[in-house]
Design a protein around this motif. Structure first.
Motif, PDB file in Angstrom:
ATOM      1  N   THR A  20       0.831  -1.206   0.000  1.00 11.59           N
ATOM      2  CA  THR A  20       0.000   0.000   0.000  1.00 11.59           C
ATOM      3  C   THR A  20       0.864   1.255   0.000  1.00 11.59           C
ATOM      4  OG1 THR A  20      -1.804  -1.132   1.148  1.00 11.59           O
ATOM      5  CG2 THR A  20      -1.755   1.271   1.297  1.00 11.59           C
ATOM      6  N   VAL A  21       1.888   1.272   0.845  1.00 10.44           N
ATOM      7  CA  VAL A  21       2.799   2.420   0.889  1.00 10.44           C
ATOM      8  C   VAL A  21       3.472   2.613  -0.464  1.00 10.44           C
ATOM      9  CG1 VAL A  21       4.927   3.313   1.911  1.00 10.44           C
ATOM     10  CG2 VAL A  21       3.194   2.225   3.366  1.00 10.44           C
ATOM     11  N   ALA A  22       3.936   1.522  -1.063  1.00 16.02           N
ATOM     12  CA  ALA A  22       4.660   1.608  -2.331  1.00 16.02           C
ATOM     13  C   ALA A  22       3.776   2.162  -3.446  1.00 16.02           C
ATOM     14  CB  ALA A  22       5.204   0.232  -2.710  1.00 16.02           C
ATOM     15  N   VAL A  23       2.570   1.625  -3.585  1.00 14.23           N
ATOM     16  CA  VAL A  23       1.710   2.072  -4.689  1.00 14.23           C
ATOM     17  C   VAL A  23       1.212   3.492  -4.447  1.00 14.23           C
ATOM     18  CG1 VAL A  23      -0.556   1.275  -3.851  1.00 14.23           C
ATOM     19  CG2 VAL A  23      -0.042   1.221  -6.294  1.00 14.23           C
ATOM     20  N   CYS A  28       1.273   9.261  -6.096  1.00 18.46           N
ATOM     21  CA  CYS A  28       1.562  10.657  -5.752  1.00 18.46           C
ATOM     22  C   CYS A  28       2.542  11.279  -6.743  1.00 18.46           C
ATOM     23  CB  CYS A  28       2.135  10.735  -4.334  1.00 18.46           C
ATOM     24  SG  CYS A  28       0.921  10.418  -3.032  1.00 18.46           S
ATOM     25  N   ALA A  29       3.535  10.488  -7.172  1.00 20.21           N
ATOM     26  CA  ALA A  29       4.490  10.999  -8.156  1.00 20.21           C
ATOM     27  C   ALA A  29       3.805  11.262  -9.492  1.00 20.21           C
ATOM     28  CB  ALA A  29       5.633  10.011  -8.330  1.00 20.21           C
ATOM     29  N   TRP A  35       5.982  17.347  -3.415  1.00 19.01           N
ATOM     30  CA  TRP A  35       6.814  16.719  -2.388  1.00 19.01           C
ATOM     31  C   TRP A  35       7.122  15.260  -2.700  1.00 19.01           C
ATOM     32  CZ3 TRP A  35       4.409  12.475  -0.472  1.00 19.01           C
ATOM     33  CH2 TRP A  35       3.012  12.428  -0.591  1.00 19.01           C
ATOM     34  N   ALA A  36       6.551  14.746  -3.790  1.00 20.46           N
ATOM     35  CA  ALA A  36       6.707  13.319  -4.100  1.00 20.46           C
ATOM     36  C   ALA A  36       7.278  13.106  -5.487  1.00 20.46           C
ATOM     37  CB  ALA A  36       5.365  12.609  -3.969  1.00 20.46           C
ATOM     38  N   VAL A 337      -7.820   9.127  -8.460  1.00 24.26           N
ATOM     39  CA  VAL A 337      -7.575   8.089  -7.458  1.00 24.26           C
ATOM     40  C   VAL A 337      -8.822   7.232  -7.273  1.00 24.26           C
ATOM     41  CG1 VAL A 337      -7.083   7.660  -5.018  1.00 24.26           C
ATOM     42  CG2 VAL A 337      -5.779   9.394  -6.270  1.00 24.26           C
ATOM     43  N   ALA A 338      -9.988   7.880  -7.202  1.00 25.02           N
ATOM     44  CA  ALA A 338     -11.233   7.134  -6.994  1.00 25.02           C
ATOM     45  C   ALA A 338     -11.505   6.187  -8.159  1.00 25.02           C
ATOM     46  CB  ALA A 338     -12.395   8.111  -6.812  1.00 25.02           C
TER      47      ALA A 338
END
Length: 386
Positions: A20-23, A28-29, A35-36, A337-338
């Protein structure tokens, strides 16, 4: 990491949280959050996690059954990866034909490269063209899947050969693996050059990115056995949690201050990313750890199970939405995102999970069996009554 199908395999929910953190970093990038800009390094987290997982699976199979069971391993990988990819490619080609017909021939070539898992080399070959055009490719992100799949094909037999030559001494195999990883990171430093071409070659080459996967494999060899024995000392759990928070902070700094064109990545940044990921993995799967509890929570697991579909769909959704509207900002980002999560959820429910559990034939047979029968005509009803 979806719950394993093998009853003897251990389910480690914290690893879903790592996915989850990775994706999330990758999305975000791609959304252009300032910031990403290095959020694409989330791909490197996936690499190290994948190396850890597949090596754990192979060594577990060898321990229980006396064989790596390569055929079974490759069949399960095909079931897990191919169906959702094919669906994505069909949809992207259809959308391209409607919205950007001039790029259709190029997208067909990109789709074929993705199906045969050579998309990274296709992207490297197009690096000069990409540097001189403004075109955005909705399939460009598939390069990372090709790197992983090439590793899945090559690493299992290489691991088997190393175990045979080293007479089953895993620590000796681990030493060879460490040398291979070091060689990969050194090669990325050698091949990197400023500019799109040099950076793309170093960032997307199978040989230059294998180091991250091999670091994960090394962790599975050296650290996983001690994990199985367990360590219930609270001081050890706390120390590992604190170390993992520091590792996440290091990843955050890399995401904030670097991107694929940063010279620092080759090899030091990519090496640091891989080592930090290993520390996070250790904390994610330890019994009784606080970070593992957070990463293994229900929302993190839900997203992590669908992270493959989310990764597949996020780039096409972002690219095509930019082609349909000139609007930017938070509203469009949230909508992207949705839509991405919704498509990934559908992919998981209708395609990925049924096929990984039942196989290609079983999934389609079950779908056909549960399909409601068509309504009978008046003539047919009369025939039934007679």
């Amino acid at each position: 990491m979806p719950r394993p199908l093998d009853r003897n395999a251990t389910y480690l929910p914290g690893l879903d949280g790592v996915r989850t953190v990775a994706v999330a970093l990758v999305i975000c990038a791609h959304l252009g959050l300032p910031w990403a800009r290095g959020g694409i390094l989330g791909v490197g987290i996936f690499f190290t996690l994948s190396g850890f997982l597949i090596t754990s699976i192979l060594l577990g199979s060898l321990e229980r059954l006396g064989s790596l069971r390569l055929r079974t391993f490759w069949i399960r990988r095909a079931r897990r990866l191919l169906p959702a990819l094919v669906v994505l490619l069909v949809v992207v080609l259809a959308c391209t034909a409607i919205l950007d017909p001039a790029a259709f021939a190029t997208r067909v070539r990109d789709a074929l490269a993705a199906v045969f898992y050579v998309a990274n080399w296709n992207t490297i070959g197009q690096a000069y063209v990409a540097a001189n055009t403004q075109a955005v490719n909705p399939l460009e992100h598939l390069w990372s899947l090709s790197v992983e799949e090439q590793f899945y094909l090559v690493w299992p037999p290489v691991l088997g050969l190393l175990l045979f030559v080293c007479r089953g001494r895993v620590r000796v195999v681990a030493a060879v693996t460490a040398l291979l990883a070091a060689g990969s990171f050194a090669l990325s430093w050698t091949l990197f050059a400023p500019g799109v071409e040099g950076a793309t070659r170093a960032y997307e080459g199978t040989d230059t990115r294998a180091g991250a996967l091999l670091v994960g494999a090394l962790a599975a060899m050296l650290w996983l056995p001690s994990l199985r024995r367990g360590d219930r000392r609270r001081s050890r759990r706390v120390a590992l949690d604190v170390s993992a928070v520091g590792a996440l902070s290091a990843i955050g700094v890399l995401v904030w201050h670097t991107d694929q064109f940063s010279a620092f990545l080759y090899p030091w940044g990519l090496l640091l990313l891989s080592l930090a990921t290993v520390v996070v993995l250790m904390a994610a799967v330890q019994d009784g750890g606080m970070l593992g509890a957070v990463l293994g929570s229900a929302p993190m697991r839900w997203v992590g199970e669908r992270s493959y579909g989310i990764y597949l769909w996020q780039t096409p959704v972002i690219v095509f939405s930019q082609g349909l509207t000139d609007r930017h900002g938070w509203a469009l980002s949230l909508a992207n995102v949705a839509v991405t999560v919704a498509l990934a959820a559908l992919s998981w429910t209708l395609v990925e999970d049924p096929i990984r559990r039942l196989g290609f034939r079983g999934a389609f047979a079950t779908r056909a069996a549960t399909r409601p029968a068509p309504a009978l005509t008046a003539v047919e009803r009369d025939m039934v009554r007679s």
